[in-house]
Design a protein around this motif. Structure first.
Motif, PDB file in Angstrom:
ATOM      1  N   GLU A 223      22.960  37.602  21.274  1.00  0.00           N
ATOM      2  CA  GLU A 223      21.728  38.382  21.339  1.00  0.00           C
ATOM      3  C   GLU A 223      20.601  37.642  22.063  1.00  0.00           C
ATOM      4  O   GLU A 223      19.666  38.259  22.579  1.00  0.00           O
ATOM      5  N   ALA A 224      20.698  36.311  22.138  1.00  0.00           N
ATOM      6  CA  ALA A 224      19.678  35.517  22.829  1.00  0.00           C
ATOM      7  C   ALA A 224      19.833  35.567  24.344  1.00  0.00           C
ATOM      8  O   ALA A 224      18.947  35.108  25.073  1.00  0.00           O
TER       9      ALA A 224
ATOM     10  N   GLY B 247      15.732  44.795  25.024  1.00  0.00           N
ATOM     11  CA  GLY B 247      16.089  46.154  24.633  1.00  0.00           C
ATOM     12  C   GLY B 247      17.552  46.346  24.299  1.00  0.00           C
ATOM     13  O   GLY B 247      17.937  47.381  23.741  1.00  0.00           O
ATOM     14  N   ASP B 248      18.387  45.377  24.648  1.00  0.00           N
ATOM     15  CA  ASP B 248      19.833  45.484  24.404  1.00  0.00           C
ATOM     16  C   ASP B 248      20.300  44.657  23.207  1.00  0.00           C
ATOM     17  O   ASP B 248      21.507  44.583  22.948  1.00  0.00           O
TER      18      ASP B 248
ATOM     19  N   GLY C 225      23.500  45.030  31.472  1.00  0.00           N
ATOM     20  CA  GLY C 225      22.706  44.650  32.619  1.00  0.00           C
ATOM     21  C   GLY C 225      21.679  43.580  32.279  1.00  0.00           C
ATOM     22  O   GLY C 225      21.128  43.560  31.168  1.00  0.00           O
ATOM     23  N   ILE C 226      21.445  42.668  33.232  1.00  0.00           N
ATOM     24  CA  ILE C 226      20.383  41.674  33.116  1.00  0.00           C
ATOM     25  C   ILE C 226      19.551  41.736  34.389  1.00  0.00           C
ATOM     26  O   ILE C 226      19.731  42.639  35.203  1.00  0.00           O
ATOM     27  N   ALA C 227      18.656  40.799  34.596  1.00  0.00           N
ATOM     28  CA  ALA C 227      17.783  40.819  35.775  1.00  0.00           C
ATOM     29  C   ALA C 227      18.573  40.668  37.068  1.00  0.00           C
ATOM     30  O   ALA C 227      19.740  40.260  37.076  1.00  0.00           O
TER      31      ALA C 227
END
Length: 214
Positions: A35-36, A41-42, A53-55
């Motif tokens: 989770e870190a 939001g995910d 998805g990430i940046a």
């Protein structure tokens, strides 16, 4: 008292049901706080068995793929590992609990800086995050016992294979950038390289150079 999401409670069972049997890998997957490493939001979906998805248009791989690739590396505590494609730093965190040192290379500065800060905050001190081109690993980095590529390569470049120590293992998704790839496991032997195709996967493309933006 907040209740853990159902996915967290099912996490280990899902990995075992899908064939992950290495107890050290299973224990590490349980201990590293996924989770870190996901977008805020995910976090409620962090332990769902799917990519998120990430940046920079990149992804954090689904837990099964992370566990499977890690298991296929057959890591030992004294190993030096190269990762191509840091992303959020999650795969590097998992690797770091099972080996001596991880060098992870990321082409997006935003991701590299965020992963470095995240890993330091969480206490993963045997990981070096480098901004760079995974197709052009600096000679000064030396050779590696294990190499893991976490983005799709149309073919594995020979200069990457040459960075494997004798007896070393490389695992990478190989295939077209936009479609399905196959995880390939390569072992460096005395006579050359032994290649084995494993399972079909889908990864974002591995691109050359350092990203100009982000």
């Amino acid at each position: 008292m907040s209740q853990e999401p159902p996915e967290k409670m099912m996490f280990q069972l899902t990995l075992r049901r899908r064939g992950i049997s290495d107890l050290a890998v299973l224990r590490t997957m349980e201990e590293v706080p996924r989770e870190a490493f996901v977008a805020p939001g995910d976090r409620g979906h962090a332990y769902r068995d799917s990519a998120l998805g990430i940046a920079c248009g990149q992804t954090i791989s689904q837990p099964f793929v992370v566990a499977y690739m890690t298991e296929q590396l057959q890591l030992q505590k004294n190993h030096k590992v190269l990762e191509i494609g840091t992303g959020s730093g999650y795969q590097a965190a998992v690797l770091s609990r099972l080996c001596a040192h991880v060098l992870t290379i990321e082409r997006y500065r935003t991701l590299a800086d965020a992963a470095r800060a995240r890993l330091e905050k969480l206490g993963y001190y045997n990981i070096e995050v480098m901004l760079g081109d995974g197709f052009d690993v600096p000679a000064g980095a030396g050779d590696f016992d294990r190499i893991i590529v976490t983005a799709a390569m149309e073919q594995i470049p020979d200069n990457l294979l040459q960075r494997l120590q004798p007896g070393g293992i490389l695992i990478a998704p190989v295939g077209p950038h936009h479609g399905t790839q196959t995880l390939v496991r390569v072992v460096r032997t005395e006579s050359g390289f032994e290649r084995k195709e494993l399972v079909d996967v889908r990864f974002v493309p591995a691109l050359r150079g350092i990203a100009r933006e982000l």
